[in-house]
Enzyme design. Structure first.
Site, mmCIF file in Angstrom:
data_model
loop_
_atom_site.group_PDB
_atom_site.id
_atom_site.type_symbol
_atom_site.label_atom_id
_atom_site.label_comp_id
_atom_site.label_asym_id
_atom_site.label_seq_id
_atom_site.Cartn_x
_atom_site.Cartn_y
_atom_site.Cartn_z
ATOM 1 N N ASP A 150 0.864 -1.264 -0.087
ATOM 2 C CA ASP A 150 0.340 0.096 -0.286
ATOM 3 C C ASP A 150 0.994 1.503 0.484
ATOM 4 O O ASP A 150 2.400 1.490 -0.150
ATOM 5 C CB ASP A 150 -1.025 0.240 1.169
ATOM 6 N N GLU B 2 -0.016 -0.210 5.961
ATOM 7 C CA GLU B 2 1.318 -0.203 6.902
ATOM 8 C C GLU B 2 1.149 1.403 6.487
ATOM 9 O O GLU B 2 1.483 1.875 8.092
ATOM 10 C CB GLU B 2 2.702 -0.336 5.483
HETATM 11 N N1 BES Z 1 9.049 3.218 4.892
HETATM 12 C C1 BES Z 1 8.197 4.371 6.121
HETATM 13 C C2 BES Z 1 8.484 4.564 7.654
HETATM 14 C C3 BES Z 1 9.940 5.376 7.428
HETATM 15 C C4 BES Z 1 9.990 6.983 7.555
HETATM 16 C C5 BES Z 1 11.893 4.589 7.737
HETATM 17 C C6 BES Z 1 11.304 7.334 7.001
HETATM 18 C C7 BES Z 1 12.573 5.168 7.079
HETATM 19 C C8 BES Z 1 12.501 6.970 7.441
HETATM 20 C C9 BES Z 1 6.892 3.909 6.327
HETATM 21 O O1 BES Z 1 5.968 2.894 5.155
HETATM 22 C C10 BES Z 1 5.800 4.524 6.188
HETATM 23 O O2 BES Z 1 5.800 5.757 6.721
HETATM 24 N N2 BES Z 1 5.775 4.805 8.226
HETATM 25 C C11 BES Z 1 4.180 4.795 8.915
HETATM 26 C C12 BES Z 1 3.568 4.288 9.952
HETATM 27 C C13 BES Z 1 2.150 4.872 10.462
HETATM 28 C C14 BES Z 1 1.433 4.614 9.797
HETATM 29 C C15 BES Z 1 2.082 3.971 11.817
HETATM 30 C C16 BES Z 1 5.180 6.400 9.069
HETATM 31 O O3 BES Z 1 6.395 7.021 9.871
HETATM 32 O O4 BES Z 1 4.477 7.856 9.109
HETATM 33 MN MN MN Z 2 6.868 2.474 3.892
#
Ligand code: BES
Ligand code: MN
Length: 445
Positions: A90, A152
């Site tokens: 997603d 996710e």
């Molecule tokens: N890929 C990101 C996580 C990430 C952010 C890794 C910055 C490395 C650097 C992931 O897809 C993401 O955005 N996760 C969300 C999770 C939330 C909805 C619980 C986030 O961090 O906002």
């Molecule tokens: Mn991600």
């Protein structure tokens, strides 16, 4: 052997790129109820890609109508370790198309980058796994298992249920989470800490209905101004989060040069950094709080009335070592203690995800460091933190406390994940695929 793998990566790469483009064309925005069929399509396409590599795949969900995850297995030699590959299919909403230099759902190459929503986060993570499998063909050195989730970006609500339901098919010695990134172009990294997240919507109400702002202004507080006052208590004057009882910790010993911060952060010219402590502490191991949305009347057409109720979304990133339970309780306590003038404040939890601190030692880390150094021609990986969150990691470790977790990924400092003009650095992507192939080889021993 490394030369063979390098050559194999080069030969599979055009096909991997083609399949990535096809995935990017699928608008799998999990936050958009209108596009849930697209999330179904991306699950189907993902499953088909892995099936073509000989993975025995299945699309699973926690209950009827829940987001689709792809799980699977491809067996390696008897006695070889089991490696679970994670990514998510997603993506975030593309938001205003006008902010993009090319159409968000039409993958477009410019200056060595492939632009499009999900071109990096995290469809390239999926394709790094597909690429590594393609490199080995029928000679896979380890047993590979798969978990590609479809929720996710909306907080992985059904994850615990899914992990419980399919526990024995997801068990692994090592898990590779391709959803983070590298330190810089040409400098690989392993991500060893991630913040957690607590998102809460708050509503402040000061009137039962709107009234004339001239007749009643000066006596009755309006909700928007009252909400602003509540929000303004959430930081101290230096810009630190002012909620008592949140945890902070020390950060990895890396220098993030000021010029890079200026160039990569998107901070407008003249903007000052907020908070105190080293910059990487502020980004990775201290809490951070932002307001990510506001429901209020639009300026155009605003009438002379006292606004009766207003809503804001609070996004609180929590430090590794804190828990969402603690952070949520402290946040709510703070809000309730700081609503002025007898206004009513109600809250609704949007989603939560635990933070992660990884012990980056042991044989799996040795294998990963060797693989990354080799893929980047002798440049060793940096241990880095990230300020973002991957709730899956903590959930998975809870279910499988013995597993080694490696957090890798395709992002670089200019990826612009979640923003307009998200793009994948294609030359780095090739190294990522090679590194994953080398990693699987090294894990086999
Ligand atoms: N890929 C990101 C996580 C990430 C952010 C890794 C910055 C490395 C650097 C992931 O897809 C993401 O955005 N996760 C969300 C999770 C939330 C909805 C619980 C986030 O961090 O906002
Ligand atoms: Mn991600």
């Amino acid at each position: 052997m490394t030369d063979d793998l390098r050559a194999r990566v080069q030969s599979v790469l055009p096909g991997v790129r083609h399949d990535l483009e096809e995935l990017v064309r699928i608008q799998s925005v999990s936050a958009d109820p209108e596009r849930l069929h697209e999330v179904e399509r991306s699950a189907e396409r993902t499953a088909a890609l892995f099936a073509a590599e000989g993975v025995d795949v299945e699309i699973v969900r926690a209950y009827d109508g829940a987001p689709p995850a792809v799980i699977g297995e491809k067996r390696g030699p008897a006695g070889a370790p089991t490696v679970l590959l994670y990514a998510h299919h997603d993506v975030q909403p593309e938001n205003d198309h006008a902010d993009w230099d090319s159409a968000p759902w039409e993958p477009t190459e410019r200056d060595g980058r492939l632009y499009g929503r999900g071109a990096a986060d995290d469809k390239a993570g999926i394709m790094a796994h597909v690429g590594a499998l393609r490199v080995f063909g029928d000679d896979l050195p380890v047993t590979v298992r798969l978990f590609i989730e479809g929720e996710e970006e909306v907080g992985s609500d059904t994850l615990v249920e899914l992990l419980g339901k399919h526990q024995e098919r997801l068990e692994a010695d090592v898990i590779v989470i391709a959803d983070s990134g590298n330190w810089d172009i040409g400098v690989p990294a392993l991500t060893t800490s991630l913040r957690g997240l607590v998102r809460v919507d708050i509503e402040v109400r000061t009137l039962t209905h709107a009234v004339h702002s001239g007749m009643w202004g000066g006596l009755v507080p309006d909700a928007l101004m009252t909400l602003s006052r509540v929000i303004s208590t959430l930081h101290d004057d230096a810009g630190n989060v002012a909620i008592d009882g949140l945890h902070s910790g020390p950060a990895a010993d890396v220098d993030y040069p000021e010029e890079r911060l200026r160039a990569e952060s998107g901070g407008a010219p003249g903007i000052e950094w907020i908070g105190t402590g080293s910059t990487v502490e502020r980004l990775w191991t201290k809490p951070a709080l932002s307001i990510t949305g506001l429901d209020a009347p639009k300026v155009a057409g605003a009438s002379n009335t006292l606004v009766p109720a207003a809503k804001a979304r609070i996004s609180l990133r929590i430090a590794p070592g804190d828990t969402t339970e603690n952070a949520l309780a402290r946040l709510v306590e703070h809000l309730e203690a700081h609503v002025p003038w007898g206004a009513t404040l109600t809250h609704e939890v949007v989603d939560t995800g635990e933070a992660t601190q990884i012990d980056a030692t042991g044989p799996a880390y040795d294998a990963a460091r060797a693989a990354f150094s080799e893929a980047w021609d002798g440049t060793a990986p940096v241990d880095m933190g990230v300020g973002g969150s991957i709730p899956f990691i903590a959930e998975f470790l809870e279910a499988f406390p013995e597993a080694s977790v490696l957090v890798t990924g395709v992002e670089d400092p200019d990826t612009r994940a979640h923003g307009a003009n998200e793009g994948l650095h294609l030359a780095e992507f090739e190294r990522v695929v090679l590194a994953e192939a080398l990693l699987l080889r090294n894990l086999a021993g």
